[in-house]
Design a protein around this motif. Structure first.
Motif, PDB file in Angstrom:
ATOM      1  N   SER A  37      -9.088-104.194 -66.281  1.00  0.00           N
ATOM      2  CA  SER A  37     -10.039-105.442 -66.627  1.00  0.00           C
ATOM      3  C   SER A  37     -10.941-105.216 -67.180  1.00  0.00           C
ATOM      4  CB  SER A  37      -9.455-106.441 -65.029  1.00  0.00           C
ATOM      5  OG  SER A  37     -10.352-106.068 -64.461  1.00  0.00           O
ATOM      6  N   ILE A  38     -11.736-106.784 -67.824  1.00  0.00           N
ATOM      7  CA  ILE A  38     -12.722-106.718 -68.030  1.00  0.00           C
ATOM      8  C   ILE A  38     -13.772-106.195 -67.249  1.00  0.00           C
ATOM      9  CG2 ILE A  38     -13.082-109.060 -67.988  1.00  0.00           C
ATOM     10  CD1 ILE A  38     -14.183-108.410 -71.514  1.00  0.00           C
ATOM     11  N   ASP A  39     -13.444-107.128 -65.889  1.00  0.00           N
ATOM     12  CA  ASP A  39     -15.205-107.142 -64.866  1.00  0.00           C
ATOM     13  C   ASP A  39     -14.915-106.041 -64.823  1.00  0.00           C
ATOM     14  OD1 ASP A  39     -12.798-107.216 -62.353  1.00  0.00           O
ATOM     15  OD2 ASP A  39     -11.622-107.816 -63.730  1.00  0.00           O
ATOM     16  N   ALA A  78      -6.682-110.795 -70.043  1.00  0.00           N
ATOM     17  CA  ALA A  78      -6.653-111.718 -69.914  1.00  0.00           C
ATOM     18  C   ALA A  78      -7.467-112.511 -69.154  1.00  0.00           C
ATOM     19  CB  ALA A  78      -5.545-112.236 -69.909  1.00  0.00           C
ATOM     20  N   PHE A  79      -8.481-113.471 -69.336  1.00  0.00           N
ATOM     21  CA  PHE A  79      -9.579-113.713 -68.064  1.00  0.00           C
ATOM     22  C   PHE A  79      -9.531-115.601 -67.726  1.00  0.00           C
ATOM     23  CE2 PHE A  79     -11.829-112.503 -71.240  1.00  0.00           C
ATOM     24  CZ  PHE A  79     -12.839-113.149 -71.105  1.00  0.00           C
ATOM     25  N   LEU A  84     -14.212-115.394 -64.185  1.00  0.00           N
ATOM     26  CA  LEU A  84     -14.742-113.548 -64.495  1.00  0.00           C
ATOM     27  C   LEU A  84     -16.746-113.701 -63.542  1.00  0.00           C
ATOM     28  CD1 LEU A  84     -15.082-110.733 -65.495  1.00  0.00           C
ATOM     29  CD2 LEU A  84     -15.569-112.010 -68.152  1.00  0.00           C
ATOM     30  N   ARG A  85     -16.959-115.422 -64.360  1.00  0.00           N
ATOM     31  CA  ARG A  85     -18.657-115.660 -63.757  1.00  0.00           C
ATOM     32  C   ARG A  85     -18.971-114.950 -62.579  1.00  0.00           C
ATOM     33  NH1 ARG A  85     -21.239-119.634 -62.157  1.00  0.00           N
ATOM     34  NH2 ARG A  85     -19.253-120.985 -62.376  1.00  0.00           N
ATOM     35  N   SER A  86     -18.027-115.364 -61.584  1.00  0.00           N
ATOM     36  CA  SER A  86     -18.342-115.973 -60.176  1.00  0.00           C
ATOM     37  C   SER A  86     -17.893-114.533 -59.559  1.00  0.00           C
ATOM     38  CB  SER A  86     -16.665-116.516 -59.263  1.00  0.00           C
ATOM     39  OG  SER A  86     -17.218-115.864 -58.140  1.00  0.00           O
ATOM     40  N   GLN A  87     -17.458-113.294 -60.322  1.00  0.00           N
ATOM     41  CA  GLN A  87     -16.472-112.081 -59.685  1.00  0.00           C
ATOM     42  C   GLN A  87     -18.131-110.966 -60.045  1.00  0.00           C
ATOM     43  OE1 GLN A  87     -12.852-112.071 -62.562  1.00  0.00           O
ATOM     44  NE2 GLN A  87     -12.284-110.889 -60.330  1.00  0.00           N
ATOM     45  N   VAL A  95     -18.637-116.707 -73.174  1.00  0.00           N
ATOM     46  CA  VAL A  95     -17.761-115.863 -73.538  1.00  0.00           C
ATOM     47  C   VAL A  95     -17.768-116.443 -75.828  1.00  0.00           C
ATOM     48  CG1 VAL A  95     -14.769-114.955 -74.684  1.00  0.00           C
ATOM     49  CG2 VAL A  95     -17.247-115.348 -71.584  1.00  0.00           C
ATOM     50  N   ILE A  96     -17.889-115.928 -76.540  1.00  0.00           N
ATOM     51  CA  ILE A  96     -17.724-116.266 -77.849  1.00  0.00           C
ATOM     52  C   ILE A  96     -16.479-114.852 -78.688  1.00  0.00           C
ATOM     53  CG2 ILE A  96     -19.558-117.629 -78.069  1.00  0.00           C
ATOM     54  CD1 ILE A  96     -20.987-115.054 -79.479  1.00  0.00           C
TER      55      ILE A  96
END
Length: 317
Positions: A37-39, A78-79, A84-87, A95-96
């Motif tokens: 995952s991205i995190d 996918a997220f 994600l900000r909280s993680q 996110v852009i």
């Protein structure tokens, strides 16, 4: 004191950096496939930077960003932006789209980070456009507003291909008969080079010897194949006409920029081509575009720089 980070996410790699007053630093690249995952990928960067506390970030990602849920089209990640900000325990996260980041890099690029093609002088804070032939064709405009630089999103890579000369017509007919429609992306991308080459080979009743864009480009630059050289020449001409159309669309007095992963492989060929001549070949409107500069982006980290510029603009107190 916490600092900001930026990420440039593609289907294969994720590149991250720390935001500084003058741009970015501590750039690291990881393979996306190494993380579920991205995190986890971003957490790895944080772990590799143990002496830095990150409080805000901007992720430029190669997929549509239409709401809280983000799903990559060319990778499994996918997220939820909020989750994600909280993680990551961030105060702010943006996110852009990756081409939004490319557009935001343009006002902060210096003269040694671009290669000018032809004449023209940019107007400070004038409208800017960028297009990028790569796997596809990305297009973005950016304009100055009371609140700073604002991108104007769209799908300019999918407009109709407008032929200008007889060779363009040969290519247009091939695209029309093969795909049922001739779009700009089918001539200004990796497969676009292949399409142009195939169209010219068939028209000349020559064998289609190459099946990969890189083969065509290499043969053209080496002077080893007449059809390949003609294809790359026409590719540059088509880019010039397209760039001129972008200039007309929005009075891009701040300049037209070429990004993507293809054009910067042969800057000298573009410089010596008819790119600029076709850019200015607008009949009675030649005077309108002749002073507008055109540039090739030579800075490999412009996506990260653009994400940093976006973050700084949107977190400035």
């Amino acid at each position: 004191m916490s600092q900001g980070f930026v990420a440039d996410v593609g289907g294969t790699n994720i590149r991250l950096a720390r935001v500084t007053e003058s741009g970015v630093a501590d750039i690291k690249k990881y393979m996306c496939e190494e993380f579920a995952s991205i995190d986890m990928a971003i957490a790895q960067y944080f772990s590799d930077m143990p002496h830095v506390s990150f409080g805000e970030g901007c992720i430029a990602i190669a997929c549509p960003v239409l709401g809280d849920q983000v799903e990559m089209t060319n990778h499994s990640w996918a997220f939820s932006q909020n989750a994600l900000r909280s993680q990551l325990k961030l105060d702010a996260l943006f996110v852009i789209n990756d081409f939004t980041a490319v557009a935001h890099s343009l006002p902060v690029l210096s003269s040694d980070q671009v290669i000018q093609i032809g004449e023209g002088t940019a107007t400070e804070k004038g409208n800017i456009a960028v297009f990028g032939p790569g796997t596809g064709l990305g297009v973005e405009h950016i304009t100055m507003t009371d609140s700073g630089w604002q991108t104007l999103d769209g799908e300019g890579g999918h407009i109709d291909f407008a032929p200008v000369d007889e060779t363009d017509i040969v290519v247009w007919r091939y695209l029309q008969s093969t795909f049922g429609r001739a779009s700009a992306e089918e001539v200004m991308s990796g497969r676009g080079i292949l399409n142009i080459y195939t169209a010219l080979a068939k028209h000349a009743d020559k064998p289609v010897a190459f099946q990969e864009p890189a083969q065509i480009t290499d043969a053209a630059l080496a002077g080893a194949c007449e059809i390949s050289a003609a294809a790359l020449t026409q590719f540059c001409r088509i880019m010039g006409s397209f760039a001129g159309n972008l200039a007309l669309n929005m009075a891009t007095t701040g300049g037209i920029f070429i990004g993507g992963g293809i054009a910067n492989r042969f800057p000298d060929f573009i410089h010596n081509s008819d790119f600029r001549a076709r850019f200015e070949a607008k009949g009675q409107m030649k005077h309108y575009v002749k002073d507008i500069p055109t540039y090739l982006i030579a800075e490999p980290d412009h996506g990260l720089l653009g994400a940093a510029a976006f973050l700084n603009q949107n977190t400035a107190s």
